[in-house]
Enzyme design. Structure first.
Site, PDB file in Angstrom:
ATOM      1  N   ARG A 107      32.076  29.718  46.214  1.00 16.73           N
ATOM      2  CA  ARG A 107      30.945  29.923  45.711  1.00 16.73           C
ATOM      3  C   ARG A 107      31.950  28.774  44.596  1.00 16.73           C
ATOM      4  NH1 ARG A 107      27.732  31.448  48.469  1.00 16.73           N
ATOM      5  NH2 ARG A 107      26.490  32.665  48.333  1.00 16.73           N
ATOM      6  N   GLU A 141      25.681  24.618  39.423  1.00 12.50           N
ATOM      7  CA  GLU A 141      24.460  23.713  40.450  1.00 12.50           C
ATOM      8  C   GLU A 141      23.817  24.313  40.348  1.00 12.50           C
ATOM      9  OE1 GLU A 141      27.218  25.761  44.248  1.00 12.50           O
ATOM     10  OE2 GLU A 141      25.058  26.722  44.134  1.00 12.50           O
ATOM     11  N   HIS A 191      25.343  23.025  48.816  1.00 11.10           N
ATOM     12  CA  HIS A 191      25.119  24.012  49.158  1.00 11.10           C
ATOM     13  C   HIS A 191      24.243  24.017  50.363  1.00 11.10           C
ATOM     14  CE1 HIS A 191      25.491  28.010  47.573  1.00 11.10           C
ATOM     15  NE2 HIS A 191      25.335  28.493  49.362  1.00 11.10           N
TER      16      HIS A 191
HETATM   17  P1  NAD Z   1      34.239  38.255  54.251  1.00 11.26           P
HETATM   18  O1  NAD Z   1      33.320  39.422  53.502  1.00 11.26           O
HETATM   19  O2  NAD Z   1      33.394  37.969  56.572  1.00 11.26           O
HETATM   20  O3  NAD Z   1      35.095  37.785  53.793  1.00 11.26           O
HETATM   21  C1  NAD Z   1      35.785  37.225  53.046  1.00 11.26           C
HETATM   22  C2  NAD Z   1      36.863  37.720  52.893  1.00 11.26           C
HETATM   23  O4  NAD Z   1      37.599  37.194  51.578  1.00 11.26           O
HETATM   24  C3  NAD Z   1      37.505  39.371  53.045  1.00 11.26           C
HETATM   25  O5  NAD Z   1      38.705  39.071  54.029  1.00 11.26           O
HETATM   26  C4  NAD Z   1      38.456  39.799  51.823  1.00 11.26           C
HETATM   27  O6  NAD Z   1      39.383  40.300  51.811  1.00 11.26           O
HETATM   28  C5  NAD Z   1      38.708  38.449  51.431  1.00 11.26           C
HETATM   29  N1  NAD Z   1      39.393  38.304  49.489  1.00 11.26           N
HETATM   30  C6  NAD Z   1      38.376  39.849  48.755  1.00 11.26           C
HETATM   31  N2  NAD Z   1      39.273  39.133  47.529  1.00 11.26           N
HETATM   32  C7  NAD Z   1      39.845  38.097  47.522  1.00 11.26           C
HETATM   33  C8  NAD Z   1      40.767  37.429  46.983  1.00 11.26           C
HETATM   34  N3  NAD Z   1      41.142  38.278  45.481  1.00 11.26           N
HETATM   35  N4  NAD Z   1      41.654  36.296  47.227  1.00 11.26           N
HETATM   36  C9  NAD Z   1      41.190  36.409  48.649  1.00 11.26           C
HETATM   37  N5  NAD Z   1      40.627  36.505  49.686  1.00 11.26           N
HETATM   38  C10 NAD Z   1      39.520  37.724  48.438  1.00 11.26           C
HETATM   39  O7  NAD Z   1      32.783  36.751  54.228  1.00 11.26           O
HETATM   40  P2  NAD Z   1      32.286  34.983  54.692  1.00 11.26           P
HETATM   41  O8  NAD Z   1      31.223  35.527  55.585  1.00 11.26           O
HETATM   42  O9  NAD Z   1      33.465  34.759  55.525  1.00 11.26           O
HETATM   43  O10 NAD Z   1      32.051  34.565  53.662  1.00 11.26           O
HETATM   44  C11 NAD Z   1      32.872  34.091  52.521  1.00 11.26           C
HETATM   45  C12 NAD Z   1      32.280  33.468  51.406  1.00 11.26           C
HETATM   46  O11 NAD Z   1      31.309  32.037  51.708  1.00 11.26           O
HETATM   47  C13 NAD Z   1      30.892  34.731  51.200  1.00 11.26           C
HETATM   48  O12 NAD Z   1      31.933  35.254  49.783  1.00 11.26           O
HETATM   49  C14 NAD Z   1      30.107  33.522  49.995  1.00 11.26           C
HETATM   50  O13 NAD Z   1      30.672  33.560  49.035  1.00 11.26           O
HETATM   51  C15 NAD Z   1      30.587  32.255  50.875  1.00 11.26           C
HETATM   52  N6  NAD Z   1      29.253  31.643  51.588  1.00 11.26           N
HETATM   53  C16 NAD Z   1      29.198  30.932  51.427  1.00 11.26           C
HETATM   54  C17 NAD Z   1      27.451  29.719  51.963  1.00 11.26           C
HETATM   55  C18 NAD Z   1      27.769  28.376  52.473  1.00 11.26           C
HETATM   56  O14 NAD Z   1      26.767  28.243  51.977  1.00 11.26           O
HETATM   57  N7  NAD Z   1      28.425  27.856  51.277  1.00 11.26           N
HETATM   58  C19 NAD Z   1      27.552  30.188  53.187  1.00 11.26           C
HETATM   59  C20 NAD Z   1      27.821  31.712  53.416  1.00 11.26           C
HETATM   60  C21 NAD Z   1      29.197  32.021  52.644  1.00 11.26           C
END
Ligand code: NAD
Length: 346
Positions: free
Chosen positions: A235, A264, A296
């Site tokens: 994000r 964005e 994005h």
């Molecule tokens: P997920 O919930 O499977 O994994 C997120 C991980 O981050 C977890 O293991 C959690 O413990 C960890 N986390 C929480 N707080 C943290 C911190 N302070 N420092 C480090 N790690 C921390 O989520 P995911 O499906 O892997 O997605 C991750 C992120 O990717 C989403 O939250 C979303 O914002 C972003 N995303 C972006 C797109 C895109 O198109 N660009 C698409 C999907 C998701």
């Protein structure tokens, strides 16, 4: 038939949702407008609302939905930083699509890494212009280098597997480490400081929270290796863009691949090619040769779009059929009501 108001829709959303198996169960109203305090009126007479990453569900919007008798907000994305979840609790059910295709995002992160490293984004323009010089396009072998992955959930894990395939050493940071996966995939959990100090490339895969906002700031960049590559497909506000620009100008940051940007919302997903972009920070970013911005699109694969449509409509169908909501998010239920034996937020 239940009426669902879909906000911020584009032709590709309409196509994938219309094609989905469960679409026949609903009367879907597609709106181009993003959900906010003004556009919420469009959901009048609807039974549920479906939104995407740049729609806004703050207190006022949630109250307005509730007043209209709408008690379901279905996010057709994984992240939920655009929803005031505390206010939503006990007022409106919020469901999401937690893992539509972690491969889509991890593979896009790799696309950014490979383009920036081997300068294919620049070579494309050079050769089309008859310029076959390779001056300035030198990259480095990923093999043997160190990658820092912040957040080892679904997407972070996919990326780690890919980077290990390149022969990279991987350091990871996550407050909830997955030790079994670390052993299986052969990488090491560390603290943020060590990750910043030792990584040749750093990729962000944690959610946006108060704790992770500006996790990449001036102090963090100071600790990094000279020439570090930064990849953000998480994000926008995970990165302090002013600090990044300073790092790029000084050469401390060697390259940045950004699929997300902190401001964005005014630009991404729209065509501004006939106007003068007013956001000077975005414009500055777009003019570095070693910065690659995509709007994005990391999630945007055929497989992900199909999963998003199927899961979103299943979440909505389950809600109206009184079934448990495994994809409900609610802070009071520790972001997963079902884990605590509760079938729904309330
Ligand atoms: P997920 O919930 O499977 O994994 C997120 C991980 O981050 C977890 O293991 C959690 O413990 C960890 N986390 C929480 N707080 C943290 C911190 N302070 N420092 C480090 N790690 C921390 O989520 P995911 O499906 O892997 O997605 C991750 C992120 O990717 C989403 O939250 C979303 O914002 C972003 N995303 C972006 C797109 C895109 O198109 N660009 C698409 C999907 C998701």
């Amino acid at each position: 038939m239940k009426k669902i108001a879909f906000f911020d829709t584009k032709p590709y959303d309409r196509e994938s949702f219309t094609r989905a198996e469960l679409a026949k169960n609903f009367d879907i109203r597609f709106f181009e407008q993003r959900l906010n305090e003004d556009s919420v009126q469009l959901s009048e007479a609807c039974d549920a609302v479906c939104i995407f990453v740049n729609d806004l569900a703050n207190k006022a919007v949630i109250d307005a939905l509730k007043e209209k008798g709408i008690e379901l907000l279905a996010l057709r994305c994984a992240g939920f930083n655009n929803v005031d979840l505390k206010h939503a609790c006990n007022r409106i059910h919020v469901v999401r699509v937690p893992g539509y295709s972690p491969y889509s995002v991890a593979e896009h992160a790799v696309a950014l890494i490979m383009s920036l490293n081997r300068n294919t984004h620049r070579a494309f323009y050079r050769t089309r212009d008859g310029n076959f010089s390779i001056n300035g396009l030198m990259g480095f072998d990923l093999h043997g280098k160190c990658a820092g992955v912040i957040g080892t959930g679904k997407i972070g894990q996919c990326l780690i597997r890919i980077l290990k395939g390149y022969g990279m050493r991987v350091l990871a940071y996550d407050p909830y480490p997955n030790r079994a996966f670390a052993e299986e995939a052969d990488f090491v959990y560390t603290d943020l400081e060590q990750l910043f100090r030792e990584s040749d490339l750093i990729s962000l895969h944690c959610p946006l929270t108060e704790e992770t906002r500006y996790i990449i700031n001036e102090k963090a960049i100071e600790m990094m290796k000279p020439g570090v590559m930064l990849i953000n497909t998480g994000r926008g506000p995970l990165v302090d863009t002013s600090a990044l620009i300073k790092g790029l100008k000084s050469g401390k940051v060697g390259a940045a691949g950004l699929d997300v940007y902190e401001n964005e919302a005014g630009y991404f997903f729209e065509d501004f090619s006939n106007t003068v972009i007013q956001d000077d920070v975005l414009t500055r970013l777009l003019h570095f040769p070693n910065v690659l911005v995509t709007a994005h699109q990391a999630f945007f694969t055929r497989e992900a779009m199909k999963n998003i449509a199927d899961t979103t409509l299943k979440n909505i169908d389950d809600y109206f059929n009184g079934l448990p909501l495994p994809n409900e998010i609610c802070p009071d239920c520790a972001a997963d009501g079902n884990k605590q034996g509760k079938k729904r937020c309330w």
